[in-house]
Design a protein around this motif. Sequence first.
Motif, mmCIF file in Angstrom:
data_model
loop_
_atom_site.group_PDB
_atom_site.id
_atom_site.type_symbol
_atom_site.label_atom_id
_atom_site.label_comp_id
_atom_site.label_asym_id
_atom_site.label_seq_id
_atom_site.Cartn_x
_atom_site.Cartn_y
_atom_site.Cartn_z
ATOM 1 N N MET A 1 11.843 3.425 51.116
ATOM 2 C CA MET A 1 11.045 4.587 51.509
ATOM 3 C C MET A 1 11.708 5.872 51.043
ATOM 4 O O MET A 1 11.048 6.775 50.621
ATOM 5 C CB MET A 1 10.793 4.577 53.025
ATOM 6 C CG MET A 1 12.023 4.819 53.897
ATOM 7 S SD MET A 1 11.728 4.306 55.605
ATOM 8 C CE MET A 1 11.038 5.785 56.289
ATOM 9 N N GLN A 331 14.084 -2.315 46.324
ATOM 10 C CA GLN A 331 12.694 -2.511 45.952
ATOM 11 C C GLN A 331 12.653 -2.724 44.433
ATOM 12 O O GLN A 331 13.123 -1.866 43.681
ATOM 13 C CB GLN A 331 11.940 -1.239 46.316
ATOM 14 C CG GLN A 331 10.518 -1.467 46.640
ATOM 15 C CD GLN A 331 9.836 -0.192 47.083
ATOM 16 O OE1 GLN A 331 8.794 0.148 46.593
ATOM 17 N NE2 GLN A 331 10.413 0.530 48.007
ATOM 18 N N PRO A 333 10.866 -2.629 41.086
ATOM 19 C CA PRO A 333 9.645 -1.947 40.619
ATOM 20 C C PRO A 333 8.668 -2.871 39.902
ATOM 21 O O PRO A 333 7.479 -2.562 39.820
ATOM 22 C CB PRO A 333 10.180 -0.869 39.662
ATOM 23 C CG PRO A 333 11.566 -1.303 39.299
ATOM 24 C CD PRO A 333 12.080 -2.096 40.457
ATOM 25 N N LEU A 336 6.723 -5.367 43.089
ATOM 26 C CA LEU A 336 6.480 -4.643 44.348
ATOM 27 C C LEU A 336 5.783 -5.508 45.393
ATOM 28 O O LEU A 336 5.924 -5.288 46.592
ATOM 29 C CB LEU A 336 5.640 -3.392 44.077
ATOM 30 C CG LEU A 336 6.380 -2.251 43.374
ATOM 31 C CD1 LEU A 336 5.415 -1.110 43.066
ATOM 32 C CD2 LEU A 336 7.546 -1.744 44.218
ATOM 33 N N GLU A 337 5.063 -6.541 44.913
ATOM 34 C CA GLU A 337 4.250 -7.347 45.837
ATOM 35 C C GLU A 337 5.089 -8.131 46.856
ATOM 36 O O GLU A 337 4.569 -8.567 47.871
ATOM 37 C CB GLU A 337 3.335 -8.296 45.049
ATOM 38 C CG GLU A 337 4.026 -9.362 44.202
ATOM 39 C CD GLU A 337 4.473 -8.880 42.813
ATOM 40 O OE1 GLU A 337 4.515 -7.660 42.566
ATOM 41 O OE2 GLU A 337 4.810 -9.747 41.982
ATOM 42 N N HIS A 339 7.704 -6.893 48.499
ATOM 43 C CA HIS A 339 8.358 -5.983 49.446
ATOM 44 C C HIS A 339 7.380 -5.362 50.425
ATOM 45 O O HIS A 339 6.204 -5.187 50.119
ATOM 46 C CB HIS A 339 9.051 -4.833 48.692
ATOM 47 C CG HIS A 339 10.069 -5.287 47.707
ATOM 48 N ND1 HIS A 339 11.268 -5.853 48.073
ATOM 49 C CD2 HIS A 339 10.070 -5.277 46.347
ATOM 50 C CE1 HIS A 339 11.957 -6.159 46.989
ATOM 51 N NE2 HIS A 339 11.259 -5.833 45.929
ATOM 52 N N ASP A 340 7.902 -5.000 51.582
ATOM 53 C CA ASP A 340 7.184 -4.121 52.499
ATOM 54 C C ASP A 340 7.766 -2.737 52.234
ATOM 55 O O ASP A 340 8.909 -2.460 52.583
ATOM 56 C CB ASP A 340 7.435 -4.555 53.949
ATOM 57 C CG ASP A 340 7.130 -3.437 54.932
ATOM 58 O OD1 ASP A 340 6.362 -2.526 54.572
ATOM 59 O OD2 ASP A 340 7.661 -3.486 56.052
ATOM 60 N N LYS A 341 6.968 -1.891 51.585
ATOM 61 C CA LYS A 341 7.453 -0.598 51.112
ATOM 62 C C LYS A 341 8.154 0.227 52.192
ATOM 63 O O LYS A 341 9.096 0.962 51.905
ATOM 64 C CB LYS A 341 6.267 0.224 50.590
ATOM 65 C CG LYS A 341 6.062 0.113 49.098
ATOM 66 C CD LYS A 341 5.405 1.397 48.634
ATOM 67 C CE LYS A 341 4.196 1.151 47.780
ATOM 68 N NZ LYS A 341 3.358 2.269 47.534
ATOM 69 N N ALA A 344 11.827 -1.263 52.617
ATOM 70 C CA ALA A 344 12.589 -1.713 51.455
ATOM 71 C C ALA A 344 13.513 -0.589 50.980
ATOM 72 O O ALA A 344 13.104 0.566 50.897
ATOM 73 C CB ALA A 344 11.639 -2.113 50.341
ATOM 74 N N LYS A 346 15.783 1.774 48.522
ATOM 75 C CA LYS A 346 15.601 2.310 47.171
ATOM 76 C C LYS A 346 16.949 2.753 46.608
ATOM 77 O O LYS A 346 17.821 3.207 47.356
ATOM 78 C CB LYS A 346 14.639 3.497 47.213
ATOM 79 C CG LYS A 346 13.193 3.058 47.375
ATOM 80 C CD LYS A 346 12.285 4.222 47.662
ATOM 81 C CE LYS A 346 11.839 4.931 46.385
ATOM 82 N NZ LYS A 346 10.832 5.975 46.702
ATOM 83 N N SER A 390 16.424 -1.168 55.930
ATOM 84 C CA SER A 390 16.205 -2.171 54.896
ATOM 85 C C SER A 390 15.967 -3.552 55.497
ATOM 86 O O SER A 390 16.746 -4.016 56.325
ATOM 87 C CB SER A 390 17.420 -2.218 53.966
ATOM 88 O OG SER A 390 17.369 -3.352 53.144
ATOM 89 N N LYS A 394 8.636 -9.025 52.355
ATOM 90 C CA LYS A 394 7.488 -9.295 53.230
ATOM 91 C C LYS A 394 7.793 -10.524 54.088
ATOM 92 O O LYS A 394 8.428 -11.474 53.619
ATOM 93 C CB LYS A 394 6.235 -9.530 52.383
ATOM 94 C CG LYS A 394 5.637 -8.224 51.889
ATOM 95 C CD LYS A 394 4.259 -8.437 51.305
ATOM 96 C CE LYS A 394 3.687 -7.098 50.866
ATOM 97 N NZ LYS A 394 2.760 -7.246 49.740
#
Length: 450
Positions: A1, A331, A333, A336-337, A339-341, A344, A346, A390, A394
Amino acid sequence: MGLKGHLVWDKRKREEIEEFSNEYKKFIEFAKIERLAISYFEELLRKSGFIRVDEVTDVEDQVYLVNRNKSLVAIKGNIENGVNFVAAHVDSPRLDLRTYPLYEEADIALAKTHYYGGVKKYQWFSLPLALVGVVVKEDGQKIDVCIGCDGKDPVFVLPDLLPHLDKEDNKVSEHFKAEKMNIILGSIPLQGEENEPVKKNVLKLLKDKYNIDEEDFVSADLELVPALKPRDVGIDSSFIGAYGHDDKICAYEGVMALLNAQISEGQKAAGVILFDKEEIGSEGDSGAQARFYRAFLRKLLKMRGISDAESALDDIIAKSTVLSADVTTLQDPSYLEVHDKLNAAKAGYGVGLVKYTGRGGKGGASEAHAELVARVRGILNKNGISWQPSLLGKVDVGGGGTVAKFLAQEGFDTIDMGPGLLGMHSPFELVSKADLYETYLAFKVLLEQL
Ligand code: MN
Ligand code: MN
């Protein structure tokens, strides 16, 4: 985030980050396996005045123990006040040599391997590998092996099958079977030898160069690791690519934090525990399920004249905390599918606070209590250290664990934290230099102030 105002690059000097990164790169290049990591740290500890527990004659403030050459515990200060520990692991995914590995096929000498930990097998084919470890002769003589560590040495490889003969309709993973993971050792036959002449020539070279006989492999710890140097990655050199960040990076940050922590009289002691065997479930007498660190703590108590060490130990553990220091994921790039944004980490946003691990409905999890997370967050905020929440990914996609649950079972108040990686468990993992440095700063203030 990416919490607002938490980007490390905005608040730290680049030179400071690079200086710490350069020292880390020297370490991670040397510490190819757990034994080498432990010997590197033992030297650092001794240089800083730490004394090995069996050499202690009086009450000492800086004491350490090395267990089986593969794990370590070190403490600074008076443990009667409780201890703030950083606990990390020094083993990494790799290929071990099998117990009886050598054979010959199609006039090539080879050796069979056994993968260790969570490896994606395809990543290890067609990659230069170094053979590192020890061989112990039956009289106890130890031979250190590090073939492929020097630029002049030969390396080893598991050659992948050429695409021309690889059936397209097979799934990728089906190509990569453990029984195909055999390294090439040579192809020159021994003159005048009829039976397995190439293998015989390899055995002759091993005998001449290293005094190793075929049977000696039975009593050896030999690991194949990528023969790659750590490198800066990216046009801005913001990442370090290397083998074994997981979890030697936290071991390094933890030891550096311990060496530089200011611990005054009356304050909780600071400590580091470095475990082996985390990648296969923290098993055995050098993993986090082993009790060597408890034996060490009892010894320190006896040294301080406390006779009922077992009961005193319970009191000390109740006053102690453990930062279960292990890498988390950044995360990715391109994926992305998974991760839970919101949860996650950065790159460049500092140390990841991992409230809980585990998989699915928190199966196998270690979860930090809200009270401890609050104290940790408070100390990091007060000291201007960048951190970010963190979780691995998912909920129904996957998960993982660390040494945390084994220390929590002993009664330590425990929390998981560490820097995020890209390509975790691959032969060349990436870490942001900013996160590397910020995690060290986090460990240092937490050792001093928790
Ligand atoms: Mn790990
Ligand atoms: Mn791991």
